[in-house]
Design an enzyme around this catalytic site. Structure first.
Site, mmCIF file in Angstrom:
data_model
loop_
_atom_site.group_PDB
_atom_site.id
_atom_site.type_symbol
_atom_site.label_atom_id
_atom_site.label_comp_id
_atom_site.label_asym_id
_atom_site.label_seq_id
_atom_site.Cartn_x
_atom_site.Cartn_y
_atom_site.Cartn_z
ATOM 1 N N ASN A 1 0.878 -1.170 0.000
ATOM 2 C CA ASN A 1 0.000 0.000 0.000
ATOM 3 C C ASN A 1 0.918 1.223 0.000
ATOM 4 O O ASN A 1 1.485 1.594 1.021
ATOM 5 C CB ASN A 1 -0.887 -0.066 1.259
ATOM 6 C CG ASN A 1 -1.903 1.058 1.332
ATOM 7 O OD1 ASN A 1 -1.786 2.059 0.629
ATOM 8 N ND2 ASN A 1 -2.888 0.897 2.200
ATOM 9 N N HIS B 1 -10.519 6.264 -2.604
ATOM 10 C CA HIS B 1 -10.613 5.625 -1.281
ATOM 11 C C HIS B 1 -11.684 4.538 -1.276
ATOM 12 O O HIS B 1 -12.234 4.195 -0.224
ATOM 13 C CB HIS B 1 -10.961 6.636 -0.166
ATOM 14 C CG HIS B 1 -9.905 7.656 0.100
ATOM 15 N ND1 HIS B 1 -10.181 8.997 0.271
ATOM 16 C CD2 HIS B 1 -8.559 7.538 0.229
ATOM 17 C CE1 HIS B 1 -9.070 9.660 0.496
ATOM 18 N NE2 HIS B 1 -8.061 8.795 0.466
ATOM 19 N N HIS C 1 -13.888 9.059 5.213
ATOM 20 C CA HIS C 1 -12.481 8.634 5.236
ATOM 21 C C HIS C 1 -11.640 9.889 5.414
ATOM 22 O O HIS C 1 -11.460 10.681 4.485
ATOM 23 C CB HIS C 1 -12.121 7.900 3.928
ATOM 24 C CG HIS C 1 -10.683 7.465 3.887
ATOM 25 N ND1 HIS C 1 -10.290 6.159 4.047
ATOM 26 C CD2 HIS C 1 -9.544 8.172 3.721
ATOM 27 C CE1 HIS C 1 -8.972 6.085 3.990
ATOM 28 N NE2 HIS C 1 -8.493 7.297 3.785
ATOM 29 N N LEU C 2 -11.139 10.080 6.639
ATOM 30 C CA LEU C 2 -10.376 11.287 6.945
ATOM 31 C C LEU C 2 -8.948 10.887 7.294
ATOM 32 O O LEU C 2 -8.638 10.567 8.447
ATOM 33 C CB LEU C 2 -11.031 12.037 8.122
ATOM 34 C CG LEU C 2 -12.545 12.307 7.992
ATOM 35 C CD1 LEU C 2 -13.096 12.941 9.258
ATOM 36 C CD2 LEU C 2 -12.834 13.189 6.780
ATOM 37 N N GLY C 3 -8.095 10.857 6.287
ATOM 38 C CA GLY C 3 -6.692 10.518 6.499
ATOM 39 C C GLY C 3 -5.864 11.710 6.075
ATOM 40 O O GLY C 3 -6.221 12.861 6.377
ATOM 41 N N ASN C 4 -4.802 11.443 5.349
ATOM 42 C CA ASN C 4 -4.051 12.536 4.759
ATOM 43 C C ASN C 4 -4.895 13.077 3.593
ATOM 44 O O ASN C 4 -5.167 14.265 3.484
ATOM 45 C CB ASN C 4 -2.697 11.978 4.316
ATOM 46 C CG ASN C 4 -1.761 13.060 3.956
ATOM 47 O OD1 ASN C 4 -1.917 14.199 4.397
ATOM 48 N ND2 ASN C 4 -0.790 12.731 3.130
ATOM 49 N N GLY C 5 -5.359 12.156 2.740
ATOM 50 C CA GLY C 5 -6.414 12.487 1.773
ATOM 51 C C GLY C 5 -7.749 12.245 2.459
ATOM 52 O O GLY C 5 -7.845 11.375 3.316
ATOM 53 N N LYS D 1 3.405 1.109 3.129
ATOM 54 C CA LYS D 1 2.983 0.101 4.100
ATOM 55 C C LYS D 1 2.940 -1.246 3.407
ATOM 56 O O LYS D 1 2.709 -1.317 2.191
ATOM 57 C CB LYS D 1 1.598 0.449 4.672
ATOM 58 C CG LYS D 1 1.599 1.743 5.468
ATOM 59 C CD LYS D 1 0.194 2.154 5.904
ATOM 60 C CE LYS D 1 0.150 3.626 6.288
ATOM 61 N NZ LYS D 1 -1.194 4.185 6.381
ATOM 62 N N ARG E 1 -2.455 -1.670 -3.761
ATOM 63 C CA ARG E 1 -3.454 -0.614 -3.862
ATOM 64 C C ARG E 1 -3.021 0.281 -5.014
ATOM 65 O O ARG E 1 -1.898 0.795 -5.019
ATOM 66 C CB ARG E 1 -3.504 0.199 -2.570
ATOM 67 C CG ARG E 1 -4.367 1.445 -2.691
ATOM 68 C CD ARG E 1 -4.395 2.210 -1.381
ATOM 69 N NE ARG E 1 -5.188 3.405 -1.520
ATOM 70 C CZ ARG E 1 -4.783 4.620 -1.137
ATOM 71 N NH1 ARG E 1 -3.604 4.789 -0.596
ATOM 72 N NH2 ARG E 1 -5.569 5.661 -1.293
ATOM 73 N N ARG F 1 -3.872 19.051 0.398
ATOM 74 C CA ARG F 1 -4.683 19.320 -0.808
ATOM 75 C C ARG F 1 -5.836 20.248 -0.463
ATOM 76 O O ARG F 1 -6.426 20.126 0.618
ATOM 77 C CB ARG F 1 -5.241 18.003 -1.363
ATOM 78 C CG ARG F 1 -4.237 17.213 -2.176
ATOM 79 C CD ARG F 1 -4.758 15.819 -2.517
ATOM 80 N NE ARG F 1 -4.139 14.822 -1.662
ATOM 81 C CZ ARG F 1 -4.532 13.550 -1.565
ATOM 82 N NH1 ARG F 1 -5.554 13.123 -2.288
ATOM 83 N NH2 ARG F 1 -3.907 12.709 -0.764
HETATM 84 N N1 LIG Z 1 -4.049 10.884 17.317
HETATM 85 C C1 LIG Z 1 -4.350 11.580 16.225
HETATM 86 N N2 LIG Z 1 -5.075 12.723 16.318
HETATM 87 C C2 LIG Z 1 -5.369 13.447 15.241
HETATM 88 N N3 LIG Z 1 -4.987 13.135 14.003
HETATM 89 C C3 LIG Z 1 -4.266 12.019 13.833
HETATM 90 C C4 LIG Z 1 -3.908 11.182 14.937
HETATM 91 N N4 LIG Z 1 -3.194 10.142 14.445
HETATM 92 C C5 LIG Z 1 -3.114 10.329 13.106
HETATM 93 N N5 LIG Z 1 -3.745 11.459 12.734
HETATM 94 C C6 LIG Z 1 -3.881 12.038 11.396
HETATM 95 O O1 LIG Z 1 -4.013 11.025 10.426
HETATM 96 C C7 LIG Z 1 -3.330 11.442 9.229
HETATM 97 C C8 LIG Z 1 -2.868 10.264 8.454
HETATM 98 O O2 LIG Z 1 -3.934 9.393 8.242
HETATM 99 P P1 LIG Z 1 -3.729 8.057 7.395
HETATM 100 O O3 LIG Z 1 -5.071 7.448 7.260
HETATM 101 O O4 LIG Z 1 -2.648 7.243 7.999
HETATM 102 O O5 LIG Z 1 -3.288 8.741 6.056
HETATM 103 P P2 LIG Z 1 -2.747 8.202 4.673
HETATM 104 O O6 LIG Z 1 -3.069 6.723 4.612
HETATM 105 O O7 LIG Z 1 -3.535 9.004 3.699
HETATM 106 O O8 LIG Z 1 -1.298 8.502 4.662
HETATM 107 C C9 LIG Z 1 -2.155 12.261 9.729
HETATM 108 O O9 LIG Z 1 -1.837 13.222 8.797
HETATM 109 C C10 LIG Z 1 -2.682 12.865 10.999
HETATM 110 O O10 LIG Z 1 -3.151 14.153 10.673
HETATM 111 C C1 LIG Z 2 -6.689 8.704 -3.016
HETATM 112 C C2 LIG Z 2 -6.033 9.343 -1.855
HETATM 113 O O1 LIG Z 2 -6.228 10.508 -1.621
HETATM 114 O O2 LIG Z 2 -5.257 8.553 -1.083
HETATM 115 P P1 LIG Z 2 -4.467 8.994 0.242
HETATM 116 O O3 LIG Z 2 -5.501 9.442 1.219
HETATM 117 O O4 LIG Z 2 -3.780 7.724 0.694
HETATM 118 O O5 LIG Z 2 -3.530 10.083 -0.119
HETATM 119 MG MG LIG Z 3 -4.643 6.098 3.387
#
Ligand SMILES: Nc1ncnc2c1ncn2[C@@H]1O[C@H](COP(=O)(O)OP(=O)(O)O)[C@@H](O)[C@H]1O
Ligand SMILES: CC(=O)OP(=O)(O)O
Ligand SMILES: [Mg+2]
Length: 404
Positions: A7, A187, A215-219, A14, A99, A248
């Protein structure tokens, strides 16, 4: 059967190795035999490698950040060498799942990787510049280091191929449709897994539920799911659309781009950099694209970090409202990925806006690392789940299907 999953993220890599059960079942992810994570972001010029095995072995090291291929090779080496060894030779791996972020119009389902598939992923790289090129590097690294093993591409766009035309087609000139300029959504591996997992946790038939998965990650993206299918999502032609993200912008008036191109000599490449890498939480706060750093800066009284947080919440509420209208109601709201799983303040502020629906969360449950549980109050009209997304497990299952 042993399946390796890769991934690839923009700044991370990962990987997991699973021993697949006789029958792969979606609802319960199994723990991998081995998992590794490589991160490039912390120390300039260095890659941090972290490896864990199911027997409790751990390895942490920092190596000079060479090419992604070389780093992957180093990471894979820990599968059959040293304290984290779980297999005796590379040929024990039966298949590798990747992925792949953009599958375009051609790939509505996962596929076994051939030269044609690689060419297509490369062609789509300009639509997912942060993602597709690194996905290809992962595939190439496996070709180089594992040779003949079967590889499967699992696309982030596939789950959204069910979007109805009214949602998928942009109101631009009609010939965009013929050129493949339409909304794809991303996602999907995570949205689909979370919807299935939510139905399982609630002991309900997925077909009977209207869900919004956040889905609240980096994206960041949302999906509206009805009858088990994605009917609306916030990302579009590229993973730049919709919600505010780490670096972004999400949706901005396209007129801004025309303005910038006309006013200055901004090039397409500059705009790409501006919108993909220098906007979002980072762009507004000037601090970081990482929500944890934003929260820290807010605690220290940084007003731009506070503004970034406020915009993030505003846009999240705004798009949940849009999803609600498309679903014509809501049974389940799901939070997932880095921010969704770990930030109670974000969940609380988001949910507060939807009290009018009879949606209420239990503040106690919300605070306590509530992974894979329902944090709504017993009388809430909408269930609110926090689910640990298991993209790797979902990819392993797809790969397993192709190896049958
Ligand atoms: N304990 C936490 N509190 C708030 N935000 C967090 C915490 N742990 C991780 N994050 C947030 O999660 C984001 C990464 O999410 P992730 O799903 O791993 O992203 P990606 O797979 O897109 O790289 C980090 O940029 C950070 O902002
Ligand atoms: C599609 C996409 O935004 O993926 P990620 O959140 O891993 O950056
Ligand atoms: Mg991700």
């Amino acid at each position: 059967m042993k399946i390796l999953v890769l991934n690839a993220g923009s700044s991370s890599q990962k990987s997991c190795l699973y021993e697949m059960p006789e029958e792969a079942i979606v609802e319960e992810a199994i723990a991998p035999l081995w998992e590794a994570k490589v991160d490039w972001t912390h120390h300039e010029g260095m890659a941090e490698i972290e490896v864990k095995t199911s027997t409790g072995q751990k390895l942490q090291e920092e190596i000079p950040a060479k090419s992604r291929g070389e780093i992957i090779a180093h990471m894979l080496d820990t599968l059959w060498n040293g304290s984290t060894q779980v297999i005796s030779k590379p040929s024990e791996i039966d298949g590798v799942g990747h992925r792949v972020v953009h599958g375009g119009e051609d790939y509505r389902e996962s596929v076994v990787i051939t030269e044609d598939v690689k060419d297509a992923i490369a062609r789509l790289a300009n639509l997912a510049p942060v993602h597709n090129p690194v996905n290809l590097e992962g595939i190439q690294a496996i070709d180089d280091y594992l040779g003949q093993v079967k590889q499967v591409a699992v696309f982030d766009t596939a789950f959204h191929s069910s979007l109805p035309d009214a949602a998928a087609i942009y109101p631009g000139p009609y010939d965009w449709v013929e050129k493949g300029i339409r909304r794809y959504g991303f996602h999907g591996i995570s949205h689909q897994y979370c919807a299935q997992r939510a139905a399982h946790l609630l002991n309900k038939d997925l077909e009977s539920l209207r869900l919004i998965t956040c889905h609240l990650g980096n994206g960041c993206s949302l999906a509206a799911i009805k009858n088990g299918r994605s009917i609306e999502t916030t990302m579009g032609f590229t993973p730049l659309d919709g919600l505010m993200m780490g670096t972004r912008s999400g949706s901005v008036d396209p007129g801004i781009l025309i303005y910038l191109l006309q006013q200055s000599d901004d090039s397409a490449q500059n705009l790409d950099n501006l919108l993909n890498r220098a906007s979002g939480l980072l762009g507004i706060s000037g601090v970081s694209g990482d929500m944890r750093q934003i929260q820290k800066a807010i605690a220290q009284g940084n007003p731009r970090a506070q503004l970034a947080w406020d915009i993030y919440i505003h846009r999240l509420r705004y798009y949940i409202g849009a999803m609600l209208a498309i679903l014509q109601g809501l049974d389940v709201l799901v939070f997932t990925a880095g921010v969704g799983e770990n930030a109670p303040d974000i969940r609380a502020a988001t949910c507060e806006a939807f009290g009018f629906l009879g949606l209420h969360i239990d503040p106690e449950k919300n605070q306590h690392k509530p992974i894979d549980i329902d944090i709504a109050t017993p009388d809430s009209k909408v269930r609110v789940l926090v689910i640990h997304t298991q993209e790797d497990w979902a990819i392993a299952q797809e790969c397993w299907r192709h190896l049958q």
